[in-house]
Scaffold this active site. Structure first.
Site, PDB file in Angstrom:
ATOM      1  N   SER A 130      35.354  71.499  43.959  1.00 46.21           N
ATOM      2  CA  SER A 130      34.914  72.859  43.662  1.00 46.21           C
ATOM      3  C   SER A 130      35.606  73.812  44.626  1.00 46.21           C
ATOM      4  O   SER A 130      35.980  73.420  45.732  1.00 46.21           O
ATOM      5  CB  SER A 130      33.397  72.979  43.830  1.00 46.21           C
ATOM      6  N   TYR A 158      25.606  71.273  49.402  1.00 53.39           N
ATOM      7  CA  TYR A 158      26.500  71.156  48.248  1.00 53.39           C
ATOM      8  C   TYR A 158      27.930  71.540  48.626  1.00 53.39           C
ATOM      9  O   TYR A 158      28.880  70.810  48.332  1.00 53.39           O
ATOM     10  CB  TYR A 158      26.013  72.040  47.105  1.00 53.39           C
TER      11      TYR A 158
END
Length: 258
Positions: A139, A152
């Site tokens: 990501s 995360y």
């Protein structure tokens, strides 16, 4: 089975769309996720549309021994995995100290440990045959700290660093490793992570478009693929010149709910 791909997190979002792309190219699949009904639906769709073979393995990758068991089942089938896509993962919103530790521990288990173990196990056969492609879904979150999604963002930083490192280790082989680093994507992820109403997700891209970028980058053996040129510009050329506190404030602002 022809050009067999093993895809985790295939029940929805980017993983499901990557499975569709691979099947459209005539490749067979092993699809893995927790929800068997969603996988069976995908299997029926792909076999009917493309005439490929799709095997379903319903498993919780956060469970002890799950990755080992999946690889054992594939080994027993006797068909080598030529494409590995690690797409399974989840996030969670909130201040780190206010979140339940069990949730963040499960996130680390899935986003880091399961991904690394799956890569390690599948890579053994790829090295023996000197052939294979790996796509790890990271990501753009992995490129900066993430207040309100601290764990995360940190897990995706691991995926990005890990993928590039083993790609270099394999530079003299016919095996490539690609890290897909999308920005916000319009999938179930946003709702599950509690971030669908944040500033960052106002203009989320479609999972189909992101999957296409990732698959094409994997085919070309690229190190890192970012689907949004504006994010690529910001993270690659502007962020390095900003003060750390400024980066943190901007990052937090993107994760604040509107």
């Amino acid at each position: 089975m022809a050009n067999l791909a093993l895809i985790t997190g295939a029940s929805s979002g980017i993983g499901r769309d990557l499975a569709r792309i691979h099947a459209a190219r005539g490749g067979d699949l092993v699809v893995v996720a927790r929800r068997r009904d969603a996988l069976e639906s995908l299997k029926a769709e792909l076999e009917r549309a493309h005439g490929v073979s799709v095997r379903v393995i319903a498993a919780d990758l956060t469970a002890d021994g799950a990755v080992k068991d999946i690889c054992r089942q594939i080994d027993e089938a006797g068909e080598p995995v030529r494409v590995l896509v690690n797409s399974a993962g989840f996030g969670g919103h909130g201040k780190f100290h206010e979140r339940a530790w069990k949730d963040d521990a499960a996130m680390i288990q899935l986003n880091i440990l399961a991904l690394a173990e799956m890569t390690h196990r599948v890579l053994q056969d790829m090295v023996r045959s000197n052939e294979g492609k790996i796509l790890n879904v990271a990501s753009t979150a992995g490129m900066l700290p993430g207040p309100l999604q601290a764990t995360y963002y940190a897990t995706k930083a691991f995926v990005l660093s890990f993928s590039q490192a083993i790609a270099e280790e394999l530079i003299d082989t016919r095996i490539t490793v690609t890290a897909l680093c999308p920005g916000p994507v319009d999938t179930e992820f946003g709702e599950t992570a509690g971030i669908a109403e944040t500033t960052a997700f106002k203009n989320a891209d479609s999972s189909r478009d992101v999957a296409r970028v990732g698959y094409q980058a994997m085919e070309k053996g690229k190190l890192v693929a970012i689907n949004d040129w504006k994010l690529s510009l910001m993270l690659g050329w502007i962020k390095p010149f900003l003060p750390r506190r400024t980066v943190l404030k901007l990052s937090r602002r993107m994760m604040e709910k509107t």
